[in-house]
Design a protein around this motif. Structure first.
Motif, PDB file in Angstrom:
ATOM      1  N   GLY A  35       0.822  -1.197   0.000  1.00 57.20           N
ATOM      2  CA  GLY A  35       0.000   0.000   0.000  1.00 57.20           C
ATOM      3  C   GLY A  35       0.855   1.244   0.000  1.00 57.20           C
ATOM      4  N   ASP A  36       0.610   2.124   0.966  1.00 55.96           N
ATOM      5  CA  ASP A  36       1.401   3.353   1.043  1.00 55.96           C
ATOM      6  C   ASP A  36       2.623   3.199   1.927  1.00 55.96           C
ATOM      7  OD1 ASP A  36       0.124   3.106   3.455  1.00 55.96           O
ATOM      8  OD2 ASP A  36      -0.603   5.174   3.549  1.00 55.96           O
ATOM      9  N   ARG A  37       2.885   1.980   2.375  1.00 56.21           N
ATOM     10  CA  ARG A  37       4.057   1.711   3.202  1.00 56.21           C
ATOM     11  C   ARG A  37       5.113   0.957   2.404  1.00 56.21           C
ATOM     12  NH1 ARG A  37      -0.383   0.164   6.530  1.00 56.21           N
ATOM     13  NH2 ARG A  37      -0.568   1.340   8.491  1.00 56.21           N
ATOM     14  N   ILE A  38       6.377   1.285   2.669  1.00 58.94           N
ATOM     15  CA  ILE A  38       7.498   0.537   2.116  1.00 58.94           C
ATOM     16  C   ILE A  38       8.302  -0.010   3.280  1.00 58.94           C
ATOM     17  CG2 ILE A  38       9.650   0.686   0.789  1.00 58.94           C
ATOM     18  CD1 ILE A  38       8.303   2.917  -0.852  1.00 58.94           C
ATOM     19  N   PHE A  39       8.569  -1.297   3.241  1.00 65.06           N
ATOM     20  CA  PHE A  39       9.397  -1.923   4.265  1.00 65.06           C
ATOM     21  C   PHE A  39      10.738  -2.301   3.645  1.00 65.06           C
ATOM     22  CE2 PHE A  39       5.010  -2.616   5.563  1.00 65.06           C
ATOM     23  CZ  PHE A  39       5.047  -2.187   6.894  1.00 65.06           C
ATOM     24  N   PHE A  40      11.773  -2.272   4.455  1.00 64.03           N
ATOM     25  CA  PHE A  40      13.117  -2.567   3.974  1.00 64.03           C
ATOM     26  C   PHE A  40      13.960  -3.079   5.135  1.00 64.03           C
ATOM     27  CE2 PHE A  40      12.956   1.800   5.384  1.00 64.03           C
ATOM     28  CZ  PHE A  40      14.140   1.990   6.083  1.00 64.03           C
ATOM     29  N   VAL A  41      15.146  -3.586   4.799  1.00 59.47           N
ATOM     30  CA  VAL A  41      16.087  -4.060   5.813  1.00 59.47           C
ATOM     31  C   VAL A  41      17.206  -3.041   5.951  1.00 59.47           C
ATOM     32  CG1 VAL A  41      17.770  -5.848   6.414  1.00 59.47           C
ATOM     33  CG2 VAL A  41      15.550  -6.495   5.443  1.00 59.47           C
ATOM     34  N   SER A  73      29.473  -6.539  19.975  1.00 61.47           N
ATOM     35  CA  SER A  73      29.300  -7.987  19.803  1.00 61.47           C
ATOM     36  C   SER A  73      30.097  -8.536  18.632  1.00 61.47           C
ATOM     37  CB  SER A  73      27.812  -8.308  19.603  1.00 61.47           C
ATOM     38  OG  SER A  73      27.319  -7.654  18.439  1.00 61.47           O
ATOM     39  N   ASN A  74      30.736  -7.640  17.868  1.00 58.43           N
ATOM     40  CA  ASN A  74      31.524  -8.033  16.702  1.00 58.43           C
ATOM     41  C   ASN A  74      30.678  -8.850  15.728  1.00 58.43           C
ATOM     42  OD1 ASN A  74      33.928  -7.975  15.219  1.00 58.43           O
ATOM     43  ND2 ASN A  74      34.597  -9.960  16.006  1.00 58.43           N
ATOM     44  N   ALA A  75      29.482  -8.329  15.447  1.00 63.06           N
ATOM     45  CA  ALA A  75      28.531  -9.084  14.631  1.00 63.06           C
ATOM     46  C   ALA A  75      27.719  -8.137  13.751  1.00 63.06           C
ATOM     47  CB  ALA A  75      27.600  -9.893  15.531  1.00 63.06           C
ATOM     48  N   TYR A  76      27.065  -8.731  12.759  1.00 63.83           N
ATOM     49  CA  TYR A  76      26.215  -7.987  11.839  1.00 63.83           C
ATOM     50  C   TYR A  76      24.790  -7.923  12.375  1.00 63.83           C
ATOM     51  CZ  TYR A  76      30.091  -8.468   8.574  1.00 63.83           C
ATOM     52  OH  TYR A  76      31.331  -8.407   7.993  1.00 63.83           O
ATOM     53  N   ARG A  77      24.117  -6.817  12.083  1.00 63.95           N
ATOM     54  CA  ARG A  77      22.742  -6.627  12.503  1.00 63.95           C
ATOM     55  C   ARG A  77      21.884  -6.315  11.277  1.00 63.95           C
ATOM     56  NH1 ARG A  77      24.296  -8.744  16.411  1.00 63.95           N
ATOM     57  NH2 ARG A  77      24.604  -7.886  18.510  1.00 63.95           N
ATOM     58  N   ALA A  78      20.653  -6.753  11.309  1.00 65.46           N
ATOM     59  CA  ALA A  78      19.692  -6.433  10.251  1.00 65.46           C
ATOM     60  C   ALA A  78      18.335  -6.237  10.908  1.00 65.46           C
ATOM     61  CB  ALA A  78      19.630  -7.549   9.215  1.00 65.46           C
ATOM     62  N   GLU A  79      17.716  -5.085  10.655  1.00 58.70           N
ATOM     63  CA  GLU A  79      16.434  -4.731  11.252  1.00 58.70           C
ATOM     64  C   GLU A  79      15.464  -4.353  10.148  1.00 58.70           C
ATOM     65  OE1 GLU A  79      14.586  -1.500  14.461  1.00 58.70           O
ATOM     66  OE2 GLU A  79      16.538  -1.156  13.532  1.00 58.70           O
ATOM     67  N   VAL A  80      14.230  -4.848  10.233  1.00 60.60           N
ATOM     68  CA  VAL A  80      13.199  -4.464   9.285  1.00 60.60           C
ATOM     69  C   VAL A  80      12.604  -3.131   9.739  1.00 60.60           C
ATOM     70  CG1 VAL A  80      11.016  -5.080   8.196  1.00 60.60           C
ATOM     71  CG2 VAL A  80      12.674  -6.867   8.744  1.00 60.60           C
ATOM     72  N   ARG A  81      12.571  -2.170   8.823  1.00 58.79           N
ATOM     73  CA  ARG A  81      12.017  -0.857   9.107  1.00 58.79           C
ATOM     74  C   ARG A  81      10.974  -0.503   8.053  1.00 58.79           C
ATOM     75  NH1 ARG A  81      14.652   1.996  12.944  1.00 58.79           N
ATOM     76  NH2 ARG A  81      13.821   3.966  12.162  1.00 58.79           N
ATOM     77  N   GLY A  82      10.129   0.452   8.401  1.00 55.84           N
ATOM     78  CA  GLY A  82       9.110   0.911   7.476  1.00 55.84           C
ATOM     79  C   GLY A  82       9.254   2.394   7.215  1.00 55.84           C
ATOM     80  N   VAL A  83       8.761   2.850   6.053  1.00 54.03           N
ATOM     81  CA  VAL A  83       8.764   4.273   5.733  1.00 54.03           C
ATOM     82  C   VAL A  83       7.462   4.606   5.009  1.00 54.03           C
ATOM     83  CG1 VAL A  83      10.018   3.894   3.560  1.00 54.03           C
ATOM     84  CG2 VAL A  83      10.005   6.172   4.620  1.00 54.03           C
ATOM     85  N   SER A  84       6.876   5.751   5.367  1.00 50.42           N
ATOM     86  CA  SER A  84       5.664   6.239   4.723  1.00 50.42           C
ATOM     87  C   SER A  84       5.532   7.724   5.006  1.00 50.42           C
ATOM     88  CB  SER A  84       4.425   5.495   5.238  1.00 50.42           C
ATOM     89  OG  SER A  84       3.255   5.968   4.618  1.00 50.42           O
ATOM     90  N   ASP A  85       5.279   8.506   3.969  1.00 51.53           N
ATOM     91  CA  ASP A  85       5.111   9.955   4.110  1.00 51.53           C
ATOM     92  C   ASP A  85       6.288  10.596   4.853  1.00 51.53           C
ATOM     93  OD1 ASP A  85       2.640   9.918   2.815  1.00 51.53           O
ATOM     94  OD2 ASP A  85       1.584   9.448   4.680  1.00 51.53           O
ATOM     95  N   GLY A  86       7.488  10.116   4.562  1.00 52.63           N
ATOM     96  CA  GLY A  86       8.684  10.710   5.154  1.00 52.63           C
ATOM     97  C   GLY A  86       9.003  10.242   6.563  1.00 52.63           C
TER      98      GLY A  86
END
Length: 654
Positions: free
Chosen positions: A23-29, A37-50
């Motif tokens: 819809g009007d939302r975009i999700f991304f990693v 922790s000497n490690a990689y992180r990945a978080e799902v985030r959303g963006v809409s209307d700035g």
């Protein structure tokens, strides 16, 4: 006061990948590196209307977002448990487990049907552990019967595993298995109603000597698979089904030039079996291979449908990405900017969301309108960093090789006020990859430390067409060597601040081959750093995870052909080790299965025995990709190790 990019900034800079639209939302990693922790992180985030918000985060690695109903679904790895499927509200909130009853199955791909009513996900179940995972008090033996039995970055491949696809319907909370088999596959797309799925898998999974990979359509109603690409004898990289399930976009090659065949985009008709090449006249590669070290977790989607008739795809051309749209009759170039399109997703029939990167802009998420090429930034994950830091800006140039071949190169100036700066020639891996218009953290650090970095795409590189890519086959150490050397000469003449008395060379994998080859054929360099190198094609044949098929394809002959041993030896840098006088440091990961650490050990022993100023640094718990996705602390250490070696050898000894 602004600062330049430092090695430790690896723990500050972020990249964005895996965009999806709901819809009007975009999700991304959003990808980052955690120093503590000497490690990689990945978080799902959303963006809409700035506005952006944390949408899905329960473990260290939260990836593969998909939307069904009013819920967001994603794969998450929590602690030492295998990745599972989780869900949360679209606006964020508590993440709830969907599949914790599957502790022995690791969730990987997650995707939604186009009507967003069904979630499909792939799992892998095996009791076998990869190499190097842990130390056991009473270890078990491992019985190897398959020729393909290991993979760099993973370890030993399981001899016995079950790979499944599951269907989950949020409305009824129904979970049902739709596929179970003993051979691996990639799950790539679903039709709107969820009946049809596309898979990519080996066409002859029981034949370890056949590397043909086809696209298949799985009918979940009757549990039958249809081979969509039976006419192709090469490798399929992506497959995306249309909403109505009738046609499939396929990105792959026909195998006509072996394993290094340039790919095309095809449309396969599921009902008639017709397969039509859409890009036969296009001199670009829709399976891009950018040599860089920054972006993490790309989705791997290479082509997508805009509507029932039109489709969009990206391709690499002369070191940068292009964006195309097609309608089944022709394809049109829509975007040709100097950047890499790392990932993308369709918003509607006239707009897409792009995750992009440039040499002096690490990562952006942008909305791109196809009809007028208008573009708007949605997310810049490094905005705060860029308020206080300045990137080195590249200078692009074209030049001719000694035989008149047109070549392309870049120069990243040192960030210094010195009138003369040392020059670092860096050679990419592959050789079938390309440098280009994308962010390279390591190069920025070398520039900040006072080194002018020059880098080229010698013959054998991708994004310049099949003939260019073929030129290195059976000719390693010939034109490719002369290409990078002549490029260095051109850079020295073109940029007078580069100091000809302080020339250095470095590279990894094939770039390591070229580094060790160069020091056996010239004394022009003050010092060299060869990383995860190929130095002996003969021993690589049987010890690399890919050697037994990569070597014959690249050297245009088998080790056991008549004259094969002689040819392999003549193409090996080790054969010229007695000529080396250049101080050389060899860097290698102890877990490397692509170019095993013995490759550097052999070369180190040979040159050290001849009295060369040489040393070797071994990186523990490190596979072949240590510079791109190895332990973060060792990625920083590796750059420091390079700088220390170059600084210790300020000029060529006369």
């Amino acid at each position: 006061m602004t600062q330049s990019v430092q090695a430790q900034d690896l723990f500050i800079l972020k990249s964005v990948t895996q965009p999806i639209v709901a819809g009007d939302r975009i999700f991304f990693v959003e990808n980052s590196v955690d120093q503590a922790s000497n490690a990689y992180r990945a978080e799902v985030r959303g963006v809409s209307d700035g506005e952006t918000w944390p949408a899905g985060s329960i473990g260290d690695q939260n990836t593969r977002p998909a939307v069904a109903g009013q819920r967001l679904y994603f794969a998450a790895k929590v602690g030492q448990a295998k990745p599972q499927l989780f869900t949360t509200a679209l606006n964020g909130g508590q993440a709830l487990a969907v599949t914790l009853l599957m502790p022995d199955q690791a969730v990987s791909t997650v995707l939604a049907s186009e009507d967003q009513q069904t979630i499909f996900f792939k799992t892998t179940e095996t009791t076998e552990q990869p190499k190097f995972l842990k130390t056991e008090t009473f270890p078990q033996t491992r019985h190897i019967s398959r020729l393909v039995n290991k993979a760099d970055g993973h370890g030993w491949l399981p001899q016995h595993a079950v790979y499944r696809v599951w269907r989950y319907r949020p409305e009824t909370d129904q979970l049902r298995e739709v596929l179970s088999q003993g051979t691996d596959f990639e799950l790539t797309s679903a039709s709107a109603d969820g009946r049809w799925l596309t898979l990519i898998q080996d066409s002859q999974p029981d034949n370890d000597r056949d590397f043909t990979r086809h696209a298949y359509c799985l009918d979940t109603a009757v549990h039958e698979q249809i081979d969509l690409t039976s006419d192709l004898k090469g490798q399929v990289a992506d497959a995306t089904i249309s909403a109505d399930g009738r046609r499939v976009l396929v990105v792959g090659n026909d195998g006509s030039h072996g394993l290094h065949t340039v790919a095309n985009v095809y449309i396969s008709n599921r009902e008639t079996g017709e397969l039509v090449n859409q890009t036969a006249s296009l001199d670009a590669d829709p399976v891009p291979e950018f040599a860089a070290d920054f972006a993490q977790n790309p989705s791997g989607k290479l082509a997508q449908w805009l509507d029932g008739q039109h489709f969009v795809f990206t391709a690499a051309f002369h070191g940068h990405s292009q964006l195309y749209v097609g309608d089944g009759e022709r394809v049109r170039l829509l975007d040709n900017q100097a950047r890499e399109i790392v990932d993308f997703a369709v918003i509607d029939d006239d707009s897409v969301v792009l995750a992009v990167s440039a040499q002096d802009r690490p990562s952006l998420l942008v909305r791109h309108t196809l009809s007028d090429s208008n573009e708007r930034i949605l997310v810049n994950p490094n905005a705060a960093y860029e308020d206080t830091h300045v990137y080195a800006h590249p200078k692009h140039f074209n030049f001719e090789a000694t035989d008149g071949q047109d070549l392309e190169g870049w120069y990243l100036p040192a960030q210094t006020t010195a009138k003369k700066t040392p020059v670092l020639l860096y050679v990419h891996g592959g050789p079938h990859a390309n440098y280009g218009e994308t962010f390279f953290h390591e190069f920025q650090v070398h520039a900040s430390r006072g080194y002018g970095v020059v880098f080229f795409n010698p013959r054998g590189s991708t994004s310049y067409g099949q003939t260019y890519q073929d030129a290195v086959i059976g000719h390693y150490g010939e034109h490719d060597y002369r290409d990078v050397m002549s490029g260095l000469d051109v850079a020295l003449a073109k940029f007078p601040e580069l100091d000809a008395d302080r020339q250095y060379i470095a590279g990894g994998s094939y770039g390591g081959f070229m580094t060790t080859w160069a020091v056996g054929h010239t004394t022009r360099f003050a010092a060299a750093v060869a990383q995860r190198s190929v130095t002996n094609w003969i021993s690589l044949f049987g010890t690399s995870d890919i050697g037994f098929y990569f070597n014959p394809d690249e050297l245009a002959g088998d080790l056991f052909d008549e004259g094969g041993v002689s040819e392999y030896w003549q193409r090996s840098p080790l054969a010229y080790a007695q000529n080396v006088t250049t101080p050389i440091r060899l860097l290698h990961g102890e877990w490397d299965m692509r170019c095993p650490i013995s490759q550097s050990e052999e070369f180190f022993t040979a040159v050290k025995r001849h009295g060369v100023d040489a040393d070797m640094i071994r990186y523990p718990q490190s596979f072949h990709g240590v510079s791109r996705h190895g332990l973060p602390s060792l990625r920083v250490q590796r750059i420091d190790d390079m700088t220390a070696w170059f600084n210790a050898h300020p000029s060529v000894k006369k």
